[in-house]
Write a protein that holds these residues in place. Sequence first.
Motif, mmCIF file in Angstrom:
data_model
loop_
_atom_site.group_PDB
_atom_site.id
_atom_site.type_symbol
_atom_site.label_atom_id
_atom_site.label_comp_id
_atom_site.label_asym_id
_atom_site.label_seq_id
_atom_site.Cartn_x
_atom_site.Cartn_y
_atom_site.Cartn_z
ATOM 1 N N VAL A 220 20.813 49.589 40.306
ATOM 2 C CA VAL A 220 20.339 48.908 39.112
ATOM 3 C C VAL A 220 20.791 47.458 39.192
ATOM 4 O O VAL A 220 21.966 47.175 39.371
ATOM 5 C CB VAL A 220 20.888 49.583 37.837
ATOM 6 C CG1 VAL A 220 20.405 48.846 36.604
ATOM 7 C CG2 VAL A 220 20.469 51.038 37.792
ATOM 8 N N LYS A 221 19.843 46.545 39.073
ATOM 9 C CA LYS A 221 20.148 45.114 39.116
ATOM 10 C C LYS A 221 19.657 44.472 37.834
ATOM 11 O O LYS A 221 18.699 44.937 37.224
ATOM 12 C CB LYS A 221 19.429 44.436 40.285
ATOM 13 C CG LYS A 221 19.767 44.973 41.635
ATOM 14 C CD LYS A 221 18.946 44.252 42.684
ATOM 15 C CE LYS A 221 18.929 45.021 43.979
ATOM 16 N NZ LYS A 221 17.980 44.454 44.920
ATOM 17 N N LYS A 222 20.298 43.390 37.453
ATOM 18 C CA LYS A 222 19.843 42.627 36.304
ATOM 19 C C LYS A 222 18.891 41.553 36.814
ATOM 20 O O LYS A 222 19.255 40.729 37.648
ATOM 21 C CB LYS A 222 21.031 41.998 35.588
ATOM 22 C CG LYS A 222 20.635 41.279 34.325
ATOM 23 C CD LYS A 222 21.835 40.779 33.561
ATOM 24 C CE LYS A 222 21.397 40.092 32.287
ATOM 25 N NZ LYS A 222 22.533 39.585 31.538
ATOM 26 N N GLY A 223 17.652 41.573 36.335
ATOM 27 C CA GLY A 223 16.647 40.629 36.790
ATOM 28 C C GLY A 223 16.777 39.280 36.110
ATOM 29 O O GLY A 223 17.393 39.137 35.060
ATOM 30 N N LYS A 224 16.199 38.273 36.735
ATOM 31 C CA LYS A 224 16.203 36.929 36.166
ATOM 32 C C LYS A 224 14.859 36.688 35.494
ATOM 33 O O LYS A 224 13.817 37.114 35.995
ATOM 34 C CB LYS A 224 16.416 35.887 37.256
ATOM 35 C CG LYS A 224 17.757 35.981 37.922
ATOM 36 C CD LYS A 224 17.897 34.916 38.987
ATOM 37 C CE LYS A 224 19.238 35.031 39.683
ATOM 38 N NZ LYS A 224 19.377 34.041 40.756
ATOM 39 N N THR A 225 14.883 36.031 34.365
ATOM 40 C CA THR A 225 13.649 35.678 33.680
ATOM 41 C C THR A 225 13.551 34.168 33.580
ATOM 42 O O THR A 225 14.557 33.461 33.601
ATOM 43 C CB THR A 225 13.599 36.272 32.264
ATOM 44 O OG1 THR A 225 14.710 35.777 31.522
ATOM 45 C CG2 THR A 225 13.650 37.784 32.303
#
Length: 62
Positions: A24-29
Amino acid sequence: MKHVPKPTTDEDLIKAFLDKGGEVKKGKTKPMPDGLGLSNNQWGNKLTKEEKAAKKAAETPK
């Protein structure tokens, strides 16, 4: 409406994904463009020159 739970739950699917080596990775917006209004009646409309100047003056520390 009657809600019937499915035999496979989200927790089971997540566990199976992680067991197979998934992570699980935190995506960039992207940040919102400065020129777009955020209120409901201004959504998607560009700011006027006066509004841009007022916003820039408010952001600039004195």
